[in-house]
Design an enzyme around this catalytic site. Structure first.
Site, PDB file in Angstrom:
ATOM      1  N   ARG A 146       0.856  -1.185   0.000  1.00 34.35           N
ATOM      2  CA  ARG A 146       0.000   0.000   0.000  1.00 34.35           C
ATOM      3  C   ARG A 146       0.894   1.237   0.000  1.00 34.35           C
ATOM      4  O   ARG A 146       2.052   1.190   0.438  1.00 34.35           O
ATOM      5  CB  ARG A 146      -0.895   0.032   1.235  1.00 34.35           C
ATOM      6  N   LYS A 170      -2.626  -2.031   7.787  1.00 34.02           N
ATOM      7  CA  LYS A 170      -3.798  -1.473   8.460  1.00 34.02           C
ATOM      8  C   LYS A 170      -3.985  -2.137   9.823  1.00 34.02           C
ATOM      9  O   LYS A 170      -3.739  -3.329   9.982  1.00 34.02           O
ATOM     10  CB  LYS A 170      -5.050  -1.678   7.596  1.00 34.02           C
ATOM     11  N   HIS A 237      -1.823   2.536  -6.215  1.00 30.80           N
ATOM     12  CA  HIS A 237      -2.726   1.414  -5.966  1.00 30.80           C
ATOM     13  C   HIS A 237      -2.949   0.582  -7.229  1.00 30.80           C
ATOM     14  O   HIS A 237      -3.291  -0.601  -7.132  1.00 30.80           O
ATOM     15  CB  HIS A 237      -4.051   1.912  -5.394  1.00 30.80           C
ATOM     16  N   ARG A 240      -0.385  -2.031  -7.029  1.00 33.37           N
ATOM     17  CA  ARG A 240      -0.807  -3.057  -6.050  1.00 33.37           C
ATOM     18  C   ARG A 240      -1.879  -3.961  -6.658  1.00 33.37           C
ATOM     19  O   ARG A 240      -1.823  -5.191  -6.514  1.00 33.37           O
ATOM     20  CB  ARG A 240      -1.321  -2.368  -4.785  1.00 33.37           C
ATOM     21  N   HIS A 263      -5.207  -8.485   3.546  1.00 34.78           N
ATOM     22  CA  HIS A 263      -6.656  -8.329   3.679  1.00 34.78           C
ATOM     23  C   HIS A 263      -7.152  -9.165   4.859  1.00 34.78           C
ATOM     24  O   HIS A 263      -6.865 -10.359   4.939  1.00 34.78           O
ATOM     25  CB  HIS A 263      -7.376  -8.794   2.410  1.00 34.78           C
ATOM     26  N   TYR A 272     -10.465  -9.765  -7.237  1.00 35.35           N
ATOM     27  CA  TYR A 272      -9.457 -10.066  -8.252  1.00 35.35           C
ATOM     28  C   TYR A 272      -9.804 -11.318  -9.040  1.00 35.35           C
ATOM     29  O   TYR A 272      -9.299 -11.507 -10.146  1.00 35.35           O
ATOM     30  CB  TYR A 272      -8.074 -10.192  -7.603  1.00 35.35           C
TER      31      TYR A 272
END
Length: 299
Positions: A146, A170, A237, A240, A263, A272
């Site tokens: 990220r 995150k 992004h 990514r 994630h 995806y």
């Protein structure tokens, strides 16, 4: 109301340790709610009810806000009210039970493999900016970082001997990612040049003045590389997304890609698979004889 909002943002920054990028997005969304309250003469967060918030969501949707943006705004409101309830400043959540209007699911934009190689395999000039920018591009694509993870990267998180990088994602979750050969080579060329700036801290990526590069500076450099090498708009992004799409296309291992991306919910990664199906459908349409016959108008 603004004072309580400031306190909540300080809580996110200091206790939750959210990234500056996430904090800015939350503050921007909550400022919209605050401005609406002022316009409607709603004098406190306690006075904001579900009907008023629903009205704001409807107005923003009519003004062109996407379902995804409105979902993020509602998430920001829920976070604020969770904090206010915990602090004894409120006893309800106006976002409880609200959901944004449904919109079309937008697939993330990616580069195909040839375009990714075109971006990365061009000649690199032997200077500070060129080597730094090449290392940034290679690391984004090699490891699927990220933007906030790359800007926050320090030297002690890199292990080029073993080809690994440890990132803080995150929710302050750490994960260890592989660094590909091309990215390692680019970093090995960049790191000695970095020392010439007498850097102020251990940031991996610094400006010519030795200061850590911020998100905006990196976005500008990635955009410039996209325009120069590909003639298109490019943002971090997208690299990514390209990493994720190409990894899934090659491995077919959704769980592994989920771990690499960091994630928490596999549903986030599953988007995806839609990209991969889109690619397979394109190959089918161009290669399968029956598909070609239909396109040719035979029945």
């Amino acid at each position: 109301m603004e004072r309580q909002l400031d306190a909540y943002c300080a809580h996110l920054r200091n206790e939750r340790q959210v990234s500056p990028h996430t904090l800015e997005a939350y503050r921007r969304d909550l400022n919209k709610v605050l401005a609406y309250c002022e316009k409607q003469q709603i004098s406190s967060w306690k006075a904001l009810d579900i009907q008023s918030l629903r009205s704001l969501i409807a107005r923003l949707h009519q003004a062109g806000q996407s379902s995804r943006s409105l979902s993020r705004l509602l998430s920001a409101v829920r976070g604020l009210y969770h904090y206010l309830n915990r602090e004894g400043l409120c006893d309800h959540d106006p976002a409880n039970g609200l959901s944004p209007p449904k919109g079309e699911r937008r697939l993330p934009k990616t580069l195909d493999t040839d375009r990714a190689l075109q971006l990365l395999d061009g000649a690199v000039e032997d200077d500070f900016l060129a080597h730094r920018d090449q290392a940034i591009l290679e690391l984004f694509y090699s490891s699927g970082l990220r933007l906030s993870e790359l800007t926050g990267l320090n030297l002690d998180q890199l292990d080029l001997a073993d080809g690994l990088v440890q990132v803080l994602g995150k929710g302050s979750k750490t994960r260890v990612l592989p660094v590909g050969r091309k990215a390692r080579e680019a970093l090995q060329l960049w790191l000695p040049l970095r020392l010439l700036t007498n850097p102020a801290d251990d940031a991996v990526f610094v400006s010519q003045q030795g200061r850590r590069l911020g998100p905006r500076a990196i976005q500008v450099r990635v955009k410039a590389a996209g325009e120069r090498e590909l003639g298109q708009n490019l943002h971090p992004h997208m690299l990514r997304h390209s990493f994720a799409s190409h990894m899934l296309e090659s491995s077919q291992d959704l769980r592994a890609v989920q771990e690499l991306l960091g994630h928490s919910d596999i549903k986030t990664t599953q988007i995806y698979t839609h990209l991969d199906f889109q690619h397979l459908a394109t190959v089918y349409d161009s290669a399968h004889p029956r598909a070609k016959r239909i396109k040719g108008g035979d029945s």
